[in-house]
Design an enzyme around this catalytic site. Structure first.
Site, short mmCIF file in Angstrom:
data_model
loop_
_atom_site.label_atom_id
_atom_site.label_comp_id
_atom_site.label_asym_id
_atom_site.label_seq_id
_atom_site.Cartn_x
_atom_site.Cartn_y
_atom_site.Cartn_z
N ASP A 292 -60.92 -26.04 9.12
CA ASP A 292 -59.95 -25.03 8.45
C ASP A 292 -60.35 -23.59 7.93
O ASP A 292 -61.77 -23.37 7.79
CB ASP A 292 -58.93 -25.37 7.22
N ASN B 97 -54.33 -13.70 3.14
CA ASN B 97 -53.09 -13.45 3.03
C ASN B 97 -52.46 -12.60 1.66
O ASN B 97 -51.80 -11.61 1.82
CB ASN B 97 -52.16 -14.96 2.81
N HIS C 96 -49.24 -11.36 5.23
CA HIS C 96 -49.14 -12.51 5.83
C HIS C 96 -48.98 -12.08 7.58
O HIS C 96 -49.51 -13.05 8.31
CB HIS C 96 -47.62 -13.11 5.73
N ASP D 53 -51.44 -14.05 10.11
CA ASP D 53 -50.84 -14.74 11.35
C ASP D 53 -51.93 -14.27 12.54
O ASP D 53 -52.16 -15.01 13.52
CB ASP D 53 -49.37 -14.20 11.53
N GLU E 174 -53.46 -23.50 8.05
CA GLU E 174 -54.61 -22.93 8.63
C GLU E 174 -55.52 -24.16 9.01
O GLU E 174 -56.95 -23.99 9.25
CB GLU E 174 -55.36 -22.12 7.46
#
Length: 301
Positions: free
Chosen positions: A179, A187, A192, A196, A222
């Protein structure tokens, strides 16, 4: 219409380069067309497109409402120009993206992905749009719309398959879990939409550096996994270290801002004592947490 290699946008915006062999995609003409939500709320929703303009935005008065803070009241407009469809950004706050590139106005081609806020819509046009739509819905059952790697549902099915095969033929496999380190900070600091973009770029990077038989999946926000059939622990560790270094050296950007990204990875090899997929996941997960506890941006196995 522009040619197959370049599209001209507003001089202050990005020039979009079509990915793929030249001539493999036809421009949209006077044929039935629609949008399909491939990431975001209402996943799989089909939005027919006619010859009247279609406005997408947060306002309830829009033809397609996307109720998200990152979406402007009137965000973008799709229009038919007699030859095909185009999309125009309506001076939105966060911009409209086509295939990850910021645009002002652009002609659409079959398969283009339009990103409005955190929602991704796929443009489909063709003679048998009903068949294309159902094919897309089937694809959505196995692929994560944001990262374009497999989704958790597919991962669970393939891990069960690999476990059965390993037990039946005594052929081992490995599982890599990883991850993004401090993803919440990305973020919080960049928004955000930037998060993304990082996830999408990471998916592209990892997908292009594994074997054809390896199964890459997004298993959580993630969180990612790679199933490596018939590969030894040594080979899986080598792959994990390569991916770790590659991500550390890669340039992740969102709207011109560079974002530092690292990943932590845990690797486990299936052994006969592992009687369930959960046992394999737990073994890899323990190694992932070991990588986190020992400082992140590393591989443990």
């Amino acid at each position: 219409m522009t040619d197959d290699s370049e599209r001209t946008t507003n001089p202050n915006k990005t020039v979009v380069t079509v990915v793929g062999p030249s001539g493999t995609r036809k421009a949209s003409g006077d044929r039935e067309a629609c949008l399909v939500v491939i990431y975001g709320d209402d996943l799989g929703r089909r939005i027919p497109l006619g010859h009247e303009p279609t406005v997408i935005g947060r306002s309830a008065r829009c033809d397609v409402q996307i109720d998200q803070e990152s979406v402007s009241r009137n965000h973008c407009r799709l229009a038919y120009n007699g030859r095909g469809y185009s999309v125009e950004d309506l001076d939105s706050t966060n911009g409209t993206y086509v295939n990850d590139d910021l645009i002002q106005t652009i002609d659409l081609r079959d398969g283009d992905q339009i990103k409005v806020g955190r929602t991704i819509l796929k443009f489909i046009v063709g003679g048998n749009i009903e068949l294309q739509y159902h094919e897309e819905i089937y694809r959505l059952m196995t692929v994560d719309g944001l990262t374009q790697v497999h989704n958790k549902r597919y991962f669970d099915e393939m891990l069960e398959r690999e476990l059965s095969r390993a037990r039946r033929y005594d052929r081992s496999f490995c599982l890599i879990l990883f991850d993004i380190d401090h993803f919440k900070q990305i973020n919080d600091n960049f928004g955000h939409l930037a998060g993304d973009a990082v996830l999408r770029q990471l998916g592209t990077l990892v997908r292009s550096h594994v074997r054809r038989d390896d199964i890459v999946a997004r298993t959580g926000g993630e969180e990612f996994a790679i199933i490596t059939p018939e590969i030894s622990m040594t080979g899986a560790m080598e792959l994990a270290r390569k991916l770790n270094a590659m991500v550390d050296e890669a340039v992740f950007e969102f709207e011109g801002t560079r974002i530092d990204v690292t990943i932590s990875l845990g690797v486990a090899q299936w052994v006969p004592e592992m009687q369930s997929t959960q046992a394999v996941i737990q073994a890899a997960d323990e190694k992932l947490y070991e990588a986190k506890r020992s400082g992140r941006n590393r591989v443990c196995g």
